[in-house]
Scaffold this motif. Structure first.
Motif, short mmCIF file in Angstrom:
data_model
loop_
_atom_site.label_atom_id
_atom_site.label_comp_id
_atom_site.label_asym_id
_atom_site.label_seq_id
_atom_site.Cartn_x
_atom_site.Cartn_y
_atom_site.Cartn_z
N UNK A 242 26.91 -4.06 29.34
CA UNK A 242 28.28 -4.46 29.67
C UNK A 242 28.83 -5.42 28.62
N UNK A 243 27.96 -6.30 28.11
CA UNK A 243 28.40 -7.22 27.06
C UNK A 243 28.78 -6.48 25.79
N UNK A 244 28.02 -5.44 25.44
CA UNK A 244 28.33 -4.66 24.25
C UNK A 244 29.65 -3.93 24.40
N UNK A 245 29.91 -3.40 25.60
CA UNK A 245 31.19 -2.72 25.84
C UNK A 245 32.35 -3.70 25.76
N UNK A 246 32.15 -4.89 26.31
CA UNK A 246 33.21 -5.90 26.27
C UNK A 246 33.51 -6.31 24.83
N UNK A 247 32.46 -6.46 24.03
CA UNK A 247 32.66 -6.84 22.63
C UNK A 247 33.34 -5.72 21.85
N UNK A 248 32.97 -4.49 22.15
CA UNK A 248 33.53 -3.34 21.43
C UNK A 248 35.01 -3.16 21.73
N UNK A 249 35.39 -3.35 23.00
CA UNK A 249 36.77 -3.07 23.41
C UNK A 249 37.61 -4.33 23.59
N UNK A 250 36.98 -5.49 23.49
CA UNK A 250 37.73 -6.74 23.60
C UNK A 250 38.11 -7.12 25.01
N UNK A 251 37.51 -6.48 26.00
CA UNK A 251 37.81 -6.78 27.40
C UNK A 251 36.62 -6.35 28.25
N UNK A 252 36.36 -7.07 29.33
CA UNK A 252 35.26 -6.73 30.23
C UNK A 252 35.57 -5.41 30.94
N UNK A 253 34.72 -4.40 30.80
CA UNK A 253 35.02 -3.10 31.42
C UNK A 253 35.07 -3.16 32.94
#
Length: 255
Positions: A66-77
């Motif tokens: 989840x942290x990697x997705x948040x960093x990639x997209x700039x927002x918590x999924x």
């Protein structure tokens, strides 16, 4: 539930129409706004843990994904899912890919919503208490951070329209707790000022946000504690304003 917490459960003279004079300096509480998951259900962490165990996903790997997705997209999924900006299928597709990167193997979590609600049980004691508050004359609202596709699943767990005149669901209004806007929307739809509403939630941050707007907030930890604190706050408020002592008719709750 102990005797102290049971006192006031639907007994004559303990609702807004039967209390004594208004407590000096305190607003009259006319409505109770409650969270859904973790208050009217068993703890959410138990359901998530069960799914993780079934799928063989370590907790730390899920957090990293989840942290990697948040960093990639700039927002918590998760926030995007709960505000309806991501569909459940889009969220799960991204999560599966991130977990594959973390674990080095393919992860399949089919029918996530159905499996999640299979492990989530109603907190019948609190549901009955909410029904009792309505019978005592309090206006009732449900304010939930939820997922659009899960609406039929969570509504099947309790008699929503029997108890609540209003539902505000984050996935349908594009805001989530603890954003001030979702509380303000709830107050607007109730047509009440913040001090006239009591808010109950199992997340302390959500309670702090409600209190910052002037609502009376109770942090849910367990049934006895929550009922005792709610009853104390209601008793402090005294009698409602003239004309507010009629139960509103049950209706199809709004999102």
């Amino acid at each position: 539930m102990d005797g102290r917490a049971r006192r006031g459960w639907g007994l004559p003279g303990t609702g807004p129409r039967g209390l004594g004079g208004r407590a000096r300096g305190r607003a009259v509480i006319e409505a109770v706004v409650t969270d859904f998951g973790g208050v009217l259900t068993t703890p959410l962490t138990q359901a998530f843990a069960a799914i993780q165990n079934e799928a063989g996903i370590p907790l730390d790997a899920l957090g990293r994904a989840l942290g990697a997705l948040a960093e990639r997209h700039g927002v918590n999924p998760l926030f995007e899912l709960e505000t309806g900006r991501l569909t459940e299928s889009e969220f799960m597709e991204g999560l599966r890919g991130a977990l594959r990167d973390q674990l080095g193997r393919k992860i399949e979590i089919h029918r996530f919503g159905e499996r999640y609600f299979h492990h989530l049980q109603p907190n019948q004691e609190l549901i009955d208490y909410m029904r009792g508050l309505r019978e005592r004359g309090y206006r009732m609202a449900l304010l939930t951070n939820n997922v659009r596709e899960w609406e039929p699943l969570w509504r099947a767990m309790l008699p929503v329209d029997e108890i609540f005149e209003l539902v505000v669901d984050s996935a349908f209004v594009g805001m989530r707790k603890p954003e001030p806007g979702i509380y303000e929307l709830t107050l607007k739809r109730l047509g009440l000022p913040a001090p006239a509403c009591l808010f109950l939630d199992d997340v302390e941050l959500n309670c702090s946000a409600a209190a910052a707007l002037g609502m009376s907030a109770v942090h849910f930890r367990h049934n006895d504690q929550a009922v005792a604190e709610v009853e104390h706050r209601l008793a402090e408020g005294g009698r409602p304003r003239p004309g507010s002592d009629q139960l509103s008719e049950p209706s199809r709750s709004q999102r």
